[in-house]
Design a protein around this motif. Structure first.
Motif, mmCIF file in Angstrom:
data_model
loop_
_atom_site.group_PDB
_atom_site.id
_atom_site.type_symbol
_atom_site.label_atom_id
_atom_site.label_comp_id
_atom_site.label_asym_id
_atom_site.label_seq_id
_atom_site.Cartn_x
_atom_site.Cartn_y
_atom_site.Cartn_z
ATOM 1 N N MET A 1 0.843 -1.171 0.000
ATOM 2 C CA MET A 1 0.000 0.000 0.000
ATOM 3 C C MET A 1 0.891 1.239 0.000
ATOM 4 N N ASN A 2 0.646 2.132 -0.929
ATOM 5 C CA ASN A 2 1.408 3.372 -1.028
ATOM 6 C C ASN A 2 0.471 4.559 -0.892
ATOM 7 N N LEU A 3 0.840 5.500 -0.032
ATOM 8 C CA LEU A 3 0.084 6.736 0.155
ATOM 9 C C LEU A 3 1.062 7.895 0.062
ATOM 10 N N GLU A 4 0.564 9.047 -0.359
ATOM 11 C CA GLU A 4 1.421 10.232 -0.374
ATOM 12 C C GLU A 4 0.599 11.465 -0.084
ATOM 13 N N THR A 5 1.277 12.465 0.473
ATOM 14 C CA THR A 5 0.635 13.750 0.716
ATOM 15 C C THR A 5 0.881 14.649 -0.486
ATOM 16 N N LYS A 6 0.160 15.734 -0.528
ATOM 17 C CA LYS A 6 0.454 16.720 -1.561
ATOM 18 C C LYS A 6 1.769 17.403 -1.194
ATOM 19 N N LYS A 7 2.453 17.943 -2.187
ATOM 20 C CA LYS A 7 3.685 18.677 -1.913
ATOM 21 C C LYS A 7 3.298 19.996 -1.253
ATOM 22 N N THR A 8 3.980 20.313 -0.149
ATOM 23 C CA THR A 8 3.630 21.477 0.655
ATOM 24 C C THR A 8 4.836 22.379 0.841
ATOM 25 N N ILE A 9 4.610 23.674 0.735
ATOM 26 C CA ILE A 9 5.681 24.644 0.972
ATOM 27 C C ILE A 9 5.862 24.825 2.486
ATOM 28 N N ILE A 10 7.097 24.689 2.921
ATOM 29 C CA ILE A 10 7.473 24.843 4.330
ATOM 30 C C ILE A 10 8.268 26.141 4.447
ATOM 31 N N PRO A 11 7.898 27.028 5.384
ATOM 32 C CA PRO A 11 8.589 28.319 5.501
ATOM 33 C C PRO A 11 9.943 28.235 6.219
ATOM 34 N N ARG A 12 10.772 27.305 5.804
ATOM 35 C CA ARG A 12 12.131 27.124 6.332
ATOM 36 C C ARG A 12 13.017 26.689 5.178
ATOM 37 N N SER A 13 14.309 26.923 5.322
ATOM 38 C CA SER A 13 15.236 26.452 4.287
ATOM 39 C C SER A 13 15.260 24.925 4.303
ATOM 40 N N GLN A 14 15.716 24.342 3.218
ATOM 41 C CA GLN A 14 15.794 22.885 3.110
ATOM 42 C C GLN A 14 16.646 22.308 4.245
ATOM 43 N N LYS A 15 17.803 22.918 4.486
ATOM 44 C CA LYS A 15 18.708 22.434 5.536
ATOM 45 C C LYS A 15 18.056 22.562 6.912
ATOM 46 N N ASP A 16 17.402 23.692 7.165
ATOM 47 C CA ASP A 16 16.764 23.935 8.459
ATOM 48 C C ASP A 16 15.638 22.926 8.710
ATOM 49 N N PHE A 17 14.827 22.658 7.688
ATOM 50 C CA PHE A 17 13.726 21.705 7.857
ATOM 51 C C PHE A 17 14.246 20.275 8.017
ATOM 52 N N PHE A 18 15.287 19.925 7.272
ATOM 53 C CA PHE A 18 15.917 18.606 7.426
ATOM 54 C C PHE A 18 16.413 18.439 8.864
ATOM 55 N N ASN A 19 17.099 19.453 9.388
ATOM 56 C CA ASN A 19 17.601 19.385 10.763
ATOM 57 C C ASN A 19 16.455 19.325 11.764
ATOM 58 N N PHE A 20 15.366 20.035 11.483
ATOM 59 C CA PHE A 20 14.171 19.990 12.331
ATOM 60 C C PHE A 20 13.643 18.551 12.411
ATOM 61 N N LEU A 21 13.533 17.884 11.262
ATOM 62 C CA LEU A 21 12.989 16.525 11.240
ATOM 63 C C LEU A 21 13.940 15.485 11.825
ATOM 64 N N THR A 22 15.237 15.697 11.721
ATOM 65 C CA THR A 22 16.175 14.717 12.276
ATOM 66 C C THR A 22 16.255 14.803 13.800
ATOM 67 N N ASN A 23 15.774 15.907 14.372
ATOM 68 C CA ASN A 23 15.620 15.996 15.819
ATOM 69 C C ASN A 23 14.229 15.441 16.135
ATOM 70 N N LEU A 24 14.154 14.177 16.505
ATOM 71 C CA LEU A 24 12.874 13.477 16.628
ATOM 72 C C LEU A 24 11.914 14.120 17.620
ATOM 73 N N GLU A 25 12.441 14.843 18.596
ATOM 74 C CA GLU A 25 11.553 15.515 19.548
ATOM 75 C C GLU A 25 10.624 16.492 18.836
ATOM 76 N N ASN A 26 11.046 17.027 17.700
ATOM 77 C CA ASN A 26 10.223 17.982 16.956
ATOM 78 C C ASN A 26 8.981 17.349 16.341
ATOM 79 N N PHE A 27 8.973 16.030 16.172
ATOM 80 C CA PHE A 27 7.790 15.379 15.609
ATOM 81 C C PHE A 27 6.563 15.570 16.489
ATOM 82 N N GLU A 28 6.791 15.821 17.781
ATOM 83 C CA GLU A 28 5.649 16.054 18.673
ATOM 84 C C GLU A 28 4.842 17.269 18.206
#
Length: 129
Positions: A1-28
């Motif tokens: 089963m494959n699902l996907e979201t629509k592509k969404t603009i995030i108001p952060r740089s690519q590097k900043d958002f990547f670092n945000f997601l790699t800090n798992l506490e931010n998933f909360e």
């Protein structure tokens, strides 16, 4: 089963958002309001949503700045959640979540709707951070 979201603009740089997601506490911050549990343990986190069993996700792969793959810690559930991040401008990026799961047809039918809603909520909340 494959699902996907629509592509969404995030108001952060690519590097900043990547670092945000790699800090798992931010998933909360991205979790739906009906979250009943959220705990980080090293390279994994466990979360619970009202009416659903708790799930532990582990970082399986990081491709610096453009891809993060989370997978189920339990071998009973074989699935992955991939975040793809594309650079748009210096201060924004485009993100999409891709869910891949190996479920029997009955299970897939039962979880498809709630899973799609869950990953859509994660993406929507990411666009507001």
């Amino acid at each position: 089963m494959n699902l996907e979201t629509k592509k969404t603009i995030i108001p952060r740089s690519q590097k900043d958002f990547f670092n945000f997601l790699t800090n798992l506490e931010n998933f909360e911050q991205l979790m739906p309001e009906n979250k009943t549990k959220f705990e980080v343990d090293g390279d994994s986190f466990i979360f619970g949503l009202k009416g659903m069993p708790e799930i532990r996700l582990v970082i399986k792969e990081k491709q610096e700045f453009d891809k993060i793959v989370l997978g189920a810690a339990s071998s009973k559930l074989n699935f992955s959640l991939t975040a793809t991040i594309t650079d748009v401008t210096e201060s924004s990026c485009e993100a999409q979540l891709l869910f891949e799961g190996d479920f029997n047809p009955m299970m897939a039918m039962m979880v498809k709707g709630p899973l799609q809603k869950f990953i859509d909520t994660l993406t929507d909340n990411a666009s507001k951070i």
